[in-house]
Write an enzyme that holds these catalytic residues in place. Structure first.
Site, short mmCIF file in Angstrom:
data_model
loop_
_atom_site.label_atom_id
_atom_site.label_comp_id
_atom_site.label_asym_id
_atom_site.label_seq_id
_atom_site.Cartn_x
_atom_site.Cartn_y
_atom_site.Cartn_z
N HIS B 334 0.86 -1.18 0.00
CA HIS B 334 0.00 0.00 0.00
C HIS B 334 0.90 1.23 0.00
O HIS B 334 1.84 1.30 0.79
CB HIS B 334 -0.92 -0.01 1.22
CG HIS B 334 -2.05 0.97 1.11
ND1 HIS B 334 -1.86 2.32 1.23
CD2 HIS B 334 -3.37 0.79 0.86
CE1 HIS B 334 -3.02 2.93 1.08
NE2 HIS B 334 -3.96 2.03 0.84
N ARG B 354 -6.30 10.19 0.02
CA ARG B 354 -5.96 10.76 -1.28
C ARG B 354 -7.22 10.95 -2.11
O ARG B 354 -7.35 11.91 -2.87
CB ARG B 354 -4.95 9.86 -2.00
CG ARG B 354 -3.52 10.06 -1.49
CD ARG B 354 -2.56 9.05 -2.09
NE ARG B 354 -2.76 7.72 -1.52
CZ ARG B 354 -2.72 6.60 -2.21
NH1 ARG B 354 -2.48 6.62 -3.51
NH2 ARG B 354 -2.91 5.44 -1.60
#
Lengths: 291, 559, 231
Positions: B334, B354
């Protein structure tokens, strides 16, 4: 005038029409009932055990909220509607004033809120209207009239007992008759006005409540009333909703509508009654009096 | 290397002074950056950064599997070791003539996929008494519980399952099994509908439609969320439903070996009660593997976002029973694991951060990568910034990282968005004195997901009869790289398919098979022929984090 | 280079030396315990590692998730990996969102004395008492909202003098909210209908048969034309 107001749980569910009519009616008097932020259940029923501070915490927390809101609004008053909440809050408030040591203990336990200083005045709306507004002024402000609607004013236990928190005479209370009389209702003599409705027996001893309701409603009718008026969601449940069970036991029983006093005040000042909130529909009675 | 004393260091709102200097630079450029959009990389550029910096491409990352149905294929060495280790039990340890649980379906693993499979097997007509689920931890302790950002489903008018399909395939570098991808995207809206009907509290707008945002590599707003507790919310509801139905789960009971019949078909399993150390023999017409992934193997020594039990047990069990594995050569890191503070290093910072607008920023306050590239590309780009430039931030314990500019979310979407939409993240950092709505947070890639796994077909069947697989343990759906929000979807879609398929299978199968460990004989023979003599035993069950000092003085005395 | 500083922690009363800066969970492991019960996600989402502790010379009983809290010198601690608490069994299809529904399934909620101990026992810092109070007055939406971040560790239920099982009652509130109070998504209904009518079958079939290079081109086109943030 803005006054801190404690609704209580029932007024947010089954007795929503009680709250709504009280808020609406108060507005016509220029009184804004400001709901306490973060209020919690009053802690019903008041615990009579002398050292049972734990069961008084709920009230003390509410008193703190009332005290803090009151500071913002410039008042030390707290208005309640439900007779049960009024009774519980008022009794603990009295204790807090009389027993500073116990209050200190409670304050120390409640470490997430400011201390309760013991200065809040807990008022039932009836008392507030009588002492701080005056029934005469209400009669002047309220445009409509109740057209002689015949009412049996019912107080139950908690508005008039015990002595140190009673809103009126324990045996012969008159506030409801006086108030509603001023706006055109006709209140009948009602010997069962301070009879217990059976209270929480309604949960696990329904039979006892059925007998009570049967007796109280019949007595109201025998004295010429077309409806009962009261100020407690639990009394209302027992006297209104339980009439269904009464009818099942006594097939000849004649149902009678039950109002919160604020519904009738709002009605007198031109608002509509929410008939759907009632088990026994008041429509016929209202029609009879042209309301 | 001795650690510097972090606790005694003077911290300013959670950060040491020298990190504050860089935080200042990030704050300074924030307003100008709010309008700056980085260009997405081309396929060629993606390829280049992956080859240069993705951990999968390190020369010592992977080795060939020496035995078994996927012999010759590559896998991380940490996985390969387990696939070629000694079984935990052998024939002489267990009495297979006494059956403790005799059921139609055994489900191994009680996370998202296992629970969904159990529910759909029940919906498909298998009596609940004939379904048994087991887990080595508690019901729900799983990566599903920890999935934060969301679940994909193409249900907005601007979106379609076909667009979703192409996003998934491209994200996986076109290595996915197209039939599985088709199932995944076409089933997605029905899964969300099922969740709605069970009472999952998805974030919705005033018109009751889902609030959807984008994730890395998705070309439409498709991410459904429940704040940043999406997986937890789904898992809680599924588990509650399972309990309401009175279904049976054995907790703290792991599967240590599958049982096979005369034709090599799976006929049950040997379970191990991790508290009493007793074993149970389960006879089942069908076994559904829902054991999750392998994050706790710490591939390439990476920290992980995974739950305590993610030790790849299912891979080992299935492989010994003869099931083929696919795409084991790719591992998902990740892009944004926590890099600071030390106690939460490696824990997940959801992609939703994000998705809501936070950019990835280097030490001097500049963007260096489009924030929502597919995960492998994003992760490789961050590693590149940290190991081929000077523009990385060093933590007090010597780790490298870059900033995730979370305060930008407040700038873009209004004050209070971070607390409202990222409650879990905000809480995690607040516990260490950091307010991520005011200050950026430091990140570095962390081991996250097992892209590959046991090969399955569209019915969630493995190569071995009677053995089904779903969830992270299964491979082929995501190819060499999974996109955000497709794992919660995957556990639901293939959990459902596995439950339905297994129910169908057991309905037509009247007799239960023999219970043997014959496949172990074959396995041992292969090990011997390949000249492998392993000290290790597998499946691993749980990682061992005990202190070295204690382990060095350990005695095996039974008490 | 500084030496690693060691601190003393008392795990279930037993003294252990562990390096400073570890989470409580890692400190327990460093001390030699292999956790079976008491570790789940290790990231603050599962509630497996609820811990109660006292600090040296402090009367307050504090709570934490072992995986999310740093061990301190002089800490007296134990994990509480399980709390006995009965869950009501119900059929979500038959439950209705009426005001007294939670009280029907969890009548003990009415026993709340508003002491707020539950709120003080919540390692997630949720307003637990406030959501119990919301349930009492029938405000299911409020109860669902306030309890949403609950990891169901059970510490509230362990400490409650009224013996309420807060986190189970909250689960019911949230499911009622999700199923009945929140309304179904119209977009979703429409899309499911389209899928069932086979609207996308042809398009996906075409994609599946598309040569790789063409598909790559189409994919990059799709990525380039990705939806932009709406205002």
């Amino acid at each position: 005038m803005k006054i801190p107001y404690f609704p209580g749980c029932s007024l947010k569910s089954d007795a929503a029409h009680f709250e709504q009519s009280a808020i609406e009616f108060s507005k016509t008097l220029g009184v804004e009932l400001v709901e306490l932020p973060n209020w919690n259940c009053c802690g019903t029923v008041h615990s009579l055990t002398t050292d049972d501070i734990m069961h008084h915490l709920a009230c003390v927390r509410n008193m703190v909220h009332a005290q803090e809101l009151g500071k913002q609004l410039g008042t030390n008053k707290l208005i309640t509607l439900c007779a049960m909440c009024y009774n519980t809050l008022a009794q603990v408030n009295e204790l807090a004033k009389k027993k500073p040591d116990d209050l200190k203990t409670a304050n120390e336990f409640i470490d997430d809120l400011p201390d309760y200083e013991g200065k809040v005045e807990v008022l039932h709306l009836l008392t507030f209207l009588n002492n701080y507004v005056s029934f005469e002024k209400i009669a002047k402000v309220v445009k409509g009239r109740l057209n002689g609607l015949k009412l049996a004013p019912y107080y139950g236990c908690l508005l008039v007992r015990p002595e140190h928190v009673k809103v009126d005479d324990r045996e012969r209370p008159v506030l409801l008759s006086k108030l509603l009389g001023m706006v055109g209702a006709k209140c009948v003599e009602f010997p069962y006005a301070v009879e217990c409705c059976g209270s929480y027996h309604t949960v696990n001893l329904k039979e006892a409540v059925i007998e009570k309701t049967y007796t109280i409603v019949n007595n109201a009718r025998e004295n010429g009333a077309d409806a009962i008026v009261l100020s407690c969601p639990l009394c209302e449940f027992n006297l209104d909703k339980r009439q269904k069970d009464v009818k099942a036991v006594y097939p000849t029983f004649e149902p009678m509508p039950v109002f919160y006093f604020t519904e009738l005040l709002a009605l007198a000042s031109g608002k509509k009654v929410n008939v759907n909130a009632h088990y026994v529909s008041p429509e016929n009675v209202l029609r009879k009096y042209g309301l | 290397m001795p650690r510097r004393s972090v606790i005694e260091m003077e911290l300013i709102r959670g950060y040491p002074e020298y990190m504050r200097e860089s935080i200042e630079m990030v704050a300074k450029t924030r307003e100008a950056r709010a309008k700056e959009v980085m260009r997405r990389l081309t396929l060629e550029e993606r390829e280049e950064v992956l080859k240069g910096f993705h951990p999968d491409y390190k020369p010592d990352a992977k080795v060939e599997i020496k035995i078994g149905p996927s012999k010759g294929e590559k896998a991380p060495k940490e996985v390969e070791r387990l696939l070629e280790a000694e079984p935990l039990i052998d024939e002489s340890d267990v009495d297979l003539t006494k059956v403790d649980f005799d059921v139609d379906i055994l489900i191994i693993g009680a996370g998202g996929a296992g629970t969904v499979a159990a529910l759909w097997a029940y919906y498909s007509g298998v009596p609940k008494e004939n379904i048994l689920m087991c887990t080595k931890l508690r019901h729900g302790d799983s990566n599903t519980m920890m999935a934060q950002g969301g679940i994909q489903s193409a249900d907005r008018p601007e979106d379609s399952p076909a667009i979703h399909y192409l996003d998934v395939l491209g994200g996986g570098h076109f290595t996915n099994n197209p039939d599985l991808v088709e199932k995944l995207v076409m089933e997605a809206p029905r899964i969300i509908k099922w969740h709605e009907s069970l009472g999952v509290m998805y974030d919705k707008d005033a018109n009751n439609n889902f609030i959807e945002i984008s994730g890395g590599g998705t070309s439409r707003f498709r991410m459904h969320s429940a704040k940043d507790y999406t997986g937890m919310e789904i898992m809680r509801v599924l588990r509650d439903e399972f309990r309401n139905l009175g279904m049976k789960v054995l907790e703290f009971t792991s599967a240590v070996e599958l049982l096979t019949g005369e034709d090599g078909e799976v006929t049950g399993a040997v379970l191990f009660n991790m508290e009493t150390k007793q074993y149970y023999v389960v006879r089942a017409k069908a076994v559904i593997l829902a054991t999750g992934g392998f994050g706790r193997l710490h591939i390439m020594d990476f920290p992980t976002t995974n739950h305590y039990g993610a030790t790849g047990d299912g891979l080992v069990l299935a492989y010994r029973a003869g099931a083929r594995l696919v795409d084991m050569d790719s591992v998902q890191y990740h892009p944004t694991g926590a890099a600071y503070p030390e106690p939460i290093v490696g824990l997940l910072i959801t992609e939703k951060v994000r998705g809501l607008g936070a950019q990835v920023i280097n030490k001097i306050g500049k963007q260096f990568v489009f924030p929502l590239e597919p995960r492998d590309v994003e992760a490789a780009s961050i590693i590149k910034e940290c190991y081929s430039t000077e523009n990385y931030v060093v933590t007090p314990t010597g780790l490298r990282g870059v900033w995730l500019d979370s305060p930008l979310i407040e700038l873009l979407r209004g004050e209070g968005t971070v607390v409202k939409s990222l409650g879990a993240m905000h809480r995690m950092f607040a516990r260490f004195g950091i307010d991520m709505s005011q200050d950026p947070i430091l990140t570095f890639p962390t081991l996250h997901y097992q892209n590959g796994g046991v090969a399955i077909n569209v019915n969630a069947e493995t190569d071995v009869r009677g053995l089904f697989a779903c969830g992270e343990v299964a491979g082929g759906i995501h190819g060499k790289n999974r996109l955000m929000g497709n794992s919660l979807l995957d556990v639901n879609v293939f959990g459902k398919i596995a439950g339905i398929s297994a129910a169908k299978y057991v309905k037509h199968k009247h007799s239960k098979g023999k219970l043997t460990l014959n496949h172990l004989k074959k396995y041992r023979k292969e090990l011997k022929e390949a000249g492998i003599k392993s000290e290790l035993k597998s499946p691993m069950l749980l990682p061992d984090y005990r202190g070295k000092a204690v382990l060095s003085r350990k005695l095996d005395i039974v008490v | 280079m500084e030496e690693t500083k060691m601190i003393k922690v008392y795990i279930m009363g037993k003294e252990h030396e562990v390096p400073e800066g570890l989470t409580i969970m890692k400190a327990i492991e460093y001390a030699g315990y292999k956790i079976v019960r008491g570790a789940g996600c290790r990231a603050g989402f599962c509630g497996a590692c609820a811990t109660v502790y006292r600090k040296a010379n402090d009367y307050k009983l504090r709570v934490a998730l072992a995986c999310q809290t740093v061990a301190e010198d002089g800490m007296y601690l134990t994990e509480i990996p399980f709390v006995p608490a009965n869950k009501a069994i119900y059929d979500i299809e038959k439950v209705t969102p009426k005001a007294n529904i939670i009280l029907q399934h969890y009548p003990e909620v009415a026993r709340c004395v508003a002491c707020n101990t539950c709120t003080k026992s919540c390692p997630q810092d949720l307003k637990v008492m406030d959501y119990i109070q919301a349930m009492k007055r029938g405000d299911i939406a409020k109860a669902a909202e306030l309890s949403f971040d609950c990891v169901q560790c059970g510490l509230c239920a362990a400490r409650c003098p009224a013996e309420i099982v807060h986190y189970h009652a909250a689960q019911l509130a949230r499911r009622i909210y999700g199923k009945y109070i929140a309304k179904p998504s119209p977009n979703l209904e429409k899309r499911i209908k389209e899928i069932e009518e086979g609207k996308y079958d042809e398009e996906i079939k075409k994609l599946k048969q598309m040569p790789l290079e063409e598909m790559k081109k189409k994919y990059m086109e799709q990525q380039k034309n990705a939806e932009k943030e709406r205002d």
